[in-house]
Design an enzyme around this catalytic site. Sequence first.
Site, PDB file in Angstrom:
ATOM      1  N   HIS A  48      -9.869  -7.118  -4.495  1.00  0.00           N
ATOM      2  CA  HIS A  48      -9.627  -6.055  -3.527  1.00  0.00           C
ATOM      3  C   HIS A  48     -10.063  -6.504  -2.140  1.00  0.00           C
ATOM      4  O   HIS A  48     -10.868  -7.420  -1.994  1.00  0.00           O
ATOM      5  CB  HIS A  48     -10.442  -4.839  -3.986  1.00  0.00           C
ATOM      6  CG  HIS A  48     -10.734  -3.839  -2.918  1.00  0.00           C
ATOM      7  ND1 HIS A  48     -11.862  -3.881  -2.134  1.00  0.00           N
ATOM      8  CD2 HIS A  48     -10.034  -2.758  -2.514  1.00  0.00           C
ATOM      9  CE1 HIS A  48     -11.836  -2.860  -1.289  1.00  0.00           C
ATOM     10  NE2 HIS A  48     -10.756  -2.164  -1.496  1.00  0.00           N
ATOM     11  N   LYS A  73       0.866  -1.180   0.000  1.00  0.00           N
ATOM     12  CA  LYS A  73       0.000   0.000   0.000  1.00  0.00           C
ATOM     13  C   LYS A  73       0.899   1.224   0.000  1.00  0.00           C
ATOM     14  O   LYS A  73       1.693   1.434   0.926  1.00  0.00           O
ATOM     15  CB  LYS A  73      -0.885  -0.025   1.252  1.00  0.00           C
ATOM     16  CG  LYS A  73      -1.745   1.180   1.471  1.00  0.00           C
ATOM     17  CD  LYS A  73      -2.703   1.489   0.350  1.00  0.00           C
ATOM     18  CE  LYS A  73      -3.648   0.379   0.029  1.00  0.00           C
ATOM     19  NZ  LYS A  73      -4.638   0.645  -1.007  1.00  0.00           N
TER      20      LYS A  73
HETATM   21  O1  GKR Z   1      -7.108  -0.436   4.203  1.00  0.00           O
HETATM   22  O2  GKR Z   1      -6.351   1.571   3.991  1.00  0.00           O
HETATM   23  C1  GKR Z   1      -6.778   0.504   3.525  1.00  0.00           C
HETATM   24  C2  GKR Z   1      -6.850   0.379   2.023  1.00  0.00           C
HETATM   25  O3  GKR Z   1      -6.374   1.545   1.428  1.00  0.00           O
HETATM   26  C3  GKR Z   1      -8.259   0.107   1.590  1.00  0.00           C
HETATM   27  O4  GKR Z   1      -9.133   1.050   2.106  1.00  0.00           O
HETATM   28  C4  GKR Z   1      -8.416   0.061   0.107  1.00  0.00           C
HETATM   29  O5  GKR Z   1      -9.767   0.003  -0.193  1.00  0.00           O
HETATM   30  O6  GKR Z   1      -7.226  -2.021   0.146  1.00  0.00           O
HETATM   31  C5  GKR Z   1      -7.875  -1.130  -0.585  1.00  0.00           C
HETATM   32  C6  GKR Z   1      -7.325  -0.901  -1.955  1.00  0.00           C
HETATM   33  O7  GKR Z   1      -6.752  -1.804  -2.506  1.00  0.00           O
HETATM   34  O8  GKR Z   1      -7.519   0.175  -2.520  1.00  0.00           O
HETATM   35 MG    MG Z   2      -6.488  -0.729  -4.342  1.00  0.00          MG
END
Ligand code: GKR
Ligand code: MG
Length: 437
Positions: free
Chosen positions: A332, A196
């Site tokens: 996702h 991420k």
């Molecule tokens: O858990 O902060 C998180 C992610 O950024 C999530 O909210 C996203 O929806 O995992 C997700 C993604 O792949 O965009």
């Molecule tokens: Mg994503």
Amino acid sequence: MRISEFRIHPVAIADGPLRSSYGRHAPYALRSVVELKTDDGLTGISETYGGDGPAAALEAARSYVMGSDPYQLTSLWMSLAQRAEQDRKGGDRSQTYLVPGENPLDVHARTFAAIEVACLDIIGKAMGRPICDIVGGAARREPPFSAYLFYKHGGGGGLGADVREDEYGECLDAQSMVRQAKQMIAKYGFKEIKLKGGVLDPAEEIDTIRALREEFGAAFPLRIDPNCAWSVETSVEIGRALKDELSDGGYLEDPTASLDGMAEVRRRLLAEGNDTPLASNVATTAFEHLAPARRMDAVQIVLSDPHYWGGIRNQQHLSKFCEALGLGLSMHSNNHLGVSMMIMAHASAACPHLTYACDTHYPWQTDVDEVVLGGRVPIVDGCVRIGNKPGLGVELDYDQLARGEERYAKLPYRKRDDEAEMRKHVDPNWKRVLPRW
Ligand code: GKR
Ligand code: MG
């Protein structure tokens, strides 16, 4: 067989201070556990997004669900979709500005998904067969998941006397991210890695990907997802810098906002001879996004999610669409418990066309919060095994569920707000700005 009871259990589950372009995760993530009971004594379960909004949407579907036949999913879909159509006032169905689970234009698909899965669980129990067999059989019985790495502050989530152990420690640079990856891979056996991004300066995120490549080699495909934090220019620069690292089965996920932005990144990378595929769960969130995404060549890999694409059968339809359109498919995720883990496992098992290991936040939750009887769903060699148990293959632990509901009742918030957490802990003036870099 008729549905005679419909219960919605709002729960809070501890979550560490994970970072993304949305901000910082709160000490608890919110989920809803759904239970349907039939007049002949079967119980079907499901899990979906939490907080007031999703619970109210489920509640609003009560009149369609009560007394209905769990086999009649098509008519339930038609009722919910028709109502959504009446409410629809145009607008943006992407996830650019709203976290998943919050776009009002998706509400029918999310609500239906939660109910569909509980109905399929009932049907599976009635037939004595796992859900993936009920929907036509598994393409694979051990769907693979990826190691989902996050930059994070120190802390394991929870509050006060409920503060949790910090399994992975603070990770705010390349070396600590390599440590996080090693730890997670040693524990779960994942074979693909997702980072991420959209948190640190792009140069530092490039270093992190390179450090991961150096540590794990090309055998572990890499992907990075900044959730639209980069401009087109920055996305192209990063795509260029990471051309080698993101090849060999990796991808660049939602580098920038909108199909137009993604298409421009793609055009410019291709012009340089760089065909790193672009994946999206932000610009492509619904069937109507697929044709433009393909026509514009904006997205090469769709990141599905049974929770908001309308359930497990819609996930199968999506797999077929992607195959026909020449698009890849992966999955996702958002913070979730073991019920959702099994939803994701059955959904991905039942898709003939699935081209990458799926995302899961499951390593970020622990057995303390698990509502599945017998404890957490095992991930072995990076895969979740679909056994022969009927339905989803898991049952609820009602004591654990009650604890989750107690935690929820004590919380002052009813909605995910990662910006508020940033302002509280990191920078009092923090705002989500797109693009940030
Ligand atoms: O858990 O902060 C998180 C992610 O950024 C999530 O909210 C996203 O929806 O995992 C997700 C993604 O792949 O965009
Ligand atoms: Mg994503």
